[in-house]
Design a protein around this motif. Structure first.
Motif, short mmCIF file in Angstrom:
data_model
loop_
_atom_site.label_atom_id
_atom_site.label_comp_id
_atom_site.label_asym_id
_atom_site.label_seq_id
_atom_site.Cartn_x
_atom_site.Cartn_y
_atom_site.Cartn_z
N PRO A 1 47.49 40.10 29.62
CA PRO A 1 47.95 39.77 30.97
C PRO A 1 48.64 40.97 31.62
N ALA A 2 48.13 41.44 32.76
CA ALA A 2 48.68 42.63 33.40
C ALA A 2 48.67 42.57 34.92
N SER A 3 48.16 41.49 35.50
CA SER A 3 48.04 41.43 36.96
C SER A 3 49.31 40.85 37.58
N SER A 4 49.30 40.78 38.90
CA SER A 4 50.43 40.17 39.63
C SER A 4 50.20 38.69 39.85
N GLY A 5 49.27 38.10 39.11
CA GLY A 5 49.02 36.67 39.19
C GLY A 5 47.56 36.32 39.34
N CYS A 6 46.78 37.23 39.90
CA CYS A 6 45.33 36.97 40.03
C CYS A 6 44.66 37.06 38.67
N VAL A 7 43.40 36.66 38.63
CA VAL A 7 42.60 36.74 37.42
C VAL A 7 41.59 37.87 37.63
N ARG A 8 41.79 38.97 36.92
CA ARG A 8 40.88 40.12 37.03
C ARG A 8 39.74 39.99 36.03
N GLY B 1 34.20 25.53 47.34
CA GLY B 1 34.32 24.18 46.78
C GLY B 1 34.08 24.11 45.29
N THR B 2 33.56 25.19 44.67
CA THR B 2 33.34 25.18 43.22
C THR B 2 34.68 24.97 42.51
N PRO B 3 34.74 24.02 41.57
CA PRO B 3 36.00 23.79 40.84
C PRO B 3 36.41 25.01 40.01
N VAL B 4 37.72 25.28 39.99
CA VAL B 4 38.32 26.32 39.15
C VAL B 4 39.45 25.64 38.38
N ILE B 5 39.34 25.61 37.06
CA ILE B 5 40.35 25.01 36.22
C ILE B 5 41.04 26.13 35.45
N VAL B 6 42.34 26.24 35.61
CA VAL B 6 43.11 27.29 34.92
C VAL B 6 43.99 26.59 33.89
N GLN B 7 43.79 26.95 32.62
CA GLN B 7 44.50 26.33 31.49
C GLN B 7 45.33 27.38 30.76
N ARG B 8 46.38 26.92 30.11
CA ARG B 8 47.20 27.83 29.29
C ARG B 8 46.44 28.34 28.12
N LEU C 1 43.94 31.07 29.85
CA LEU C 1 44.91 32.16 29.83
C LEU C 1 45.22 32.63 28.42
N GLY C 2 45.37 31.69 27.49
CA GLY C 2 45.68 32.04 26.10
C GLY C 2 44.59 32.88 25.44
N GLU C 3 43.36 32.66 25.86
CA GLU C 3 42.23 33.41 25.30
C GLU C 3 41.93 34.67 26.11
N GLN C 4 42.48 34.75 27.33
CA GLN C 4 42.15 35.82 28.27
C GLN C 4 40.63 35.90 28.48
N LYS C 5 40.08 34.71 28.82
CA LYS C 5 38.65 34.61 29.09
C LYS C 5 38.40 33.64 30.23
N ALA C 6 37.31 33.88 30.96
CA ALA C 6 36.84 32.96 31.99
C ALA C 6 35.45 32.49 31.59
N ALA D 1 28.16 31.42 31.09
CA ALA D 1 28.66 32.79 31.12
C ALA D 1 30.09 32.85 30.63
N VAL D 2 30.45 33.99 30.04
CA VAL D 2 31.79 34.23 29.53
C VAL D 2 32.20 35.63 29.96
N SER D 3 33.47 35.77 30.36
CA SER D 3 33.97 37.09 30.74
C SER D 3 35.38 37.29 30.23
N PRO D 4 35.71 38.50 29.78
CA PRO D 4 37.12 38.79 29.50
C PRO D 4 37.87 38.84 30.82
N ILE D 5 39.17 38.58 30.78
CA ILE D 5 40.00 38.61 31.99
C ILE D 5 41.32 39.32 31.71
N SER D 6 42.04 39.58 32.77
CA SER D 6 43.45 39.95 32.69
C SER D 6 44.16 39.09 33.72
#
Length: 174
Positions: free
Chosen positions: A144-151, A167-174, A44-49, A59-64
């Motif tokens: 950050p601009a969404s209602s909570g999802c990761v765009r 079942g693929t793991p998703v880790i969300v970090q600050r 979240l701090g980097e706004q990247k997935a 792979a790397v992607s920008p997020i919101s």
């Protein structure tokens, strides 16, 4: 000697640019090894997935992510639903006879105009990981601009979607 330096100077910029592509934005790994041993890490701090396969960055992607007051949950999750044509059940527009009569609504607030129906906002390539939260294609303004999802941008969302399974793991970090 001068000629050798000149040739080196001509070769140096492409080599420097090539070094930037050693970690592909979204690489050809989608065709290698199925969807096993992959995980998504959202920073979240980097706004990247980040998408990993066998502990190797693929792979790397920008997020919101979620804006203030509507934060994206942090923790360890897994993909619990995949829906390429998902629509929000909370946010969208009220529509009557194909025309929007009330836009940008939260279905939990306010009333529905007479004769209208709710039409949820499109969330293509939705990867649900917790409750109403998921990764999906959408507007990525760089903060950050969404209602909570990761765009993610559309092309990134599709590639992440195609690369993982339930079942693929998703880790969300600050």
């Amino acid at each position: 000697m001068k000629n050798r330096l000149f040739r080196l100077a001509l070769c140096l910029p492409p080599l420097l640019l090539a070094s930037c592509t050693t970690i592909p934005e979204l690489g050809g790994m989608m065709d290698r090894g199925g969807t096993r041993n992959r995980r998504i890490v959202v920073k979240l701090g980097e706004q990247k997935a980040y998408l990993y396969q066998h502990n190797e960055l693929s792979a790397v992607s920008p997020i919101s992510s979620g804006r203030e007051g509507k934060g994206t949950p942090t923790g360890r999750f897994s993909v619990i639903q995949k829906d390429a044509d998902h629509r929000s059940s909370l946010y969208g527009n009220y529509v009557r006879h194909g025309k929007v009569v009330k836009e940008n609504i939260d279905i939990r607030k306010g009333g529905r105009p007479a004769g209208s129906k709710f039409e949820g906002v499109p969330m293509p390539y939705f990867l649900r990981f917790s409750g109403a939260y998921g990764l999906h294609a959408g507007n990525v303004p760089g903060y950050p601009a969404s209602s909570g999802c990761v765009r993610l941008p559309q092309r990134h969302a599709k590639r992440f979607y195609d690369a993982v399974r339930l079942g693929t793991p998703v880790i969300v970090q600050r």
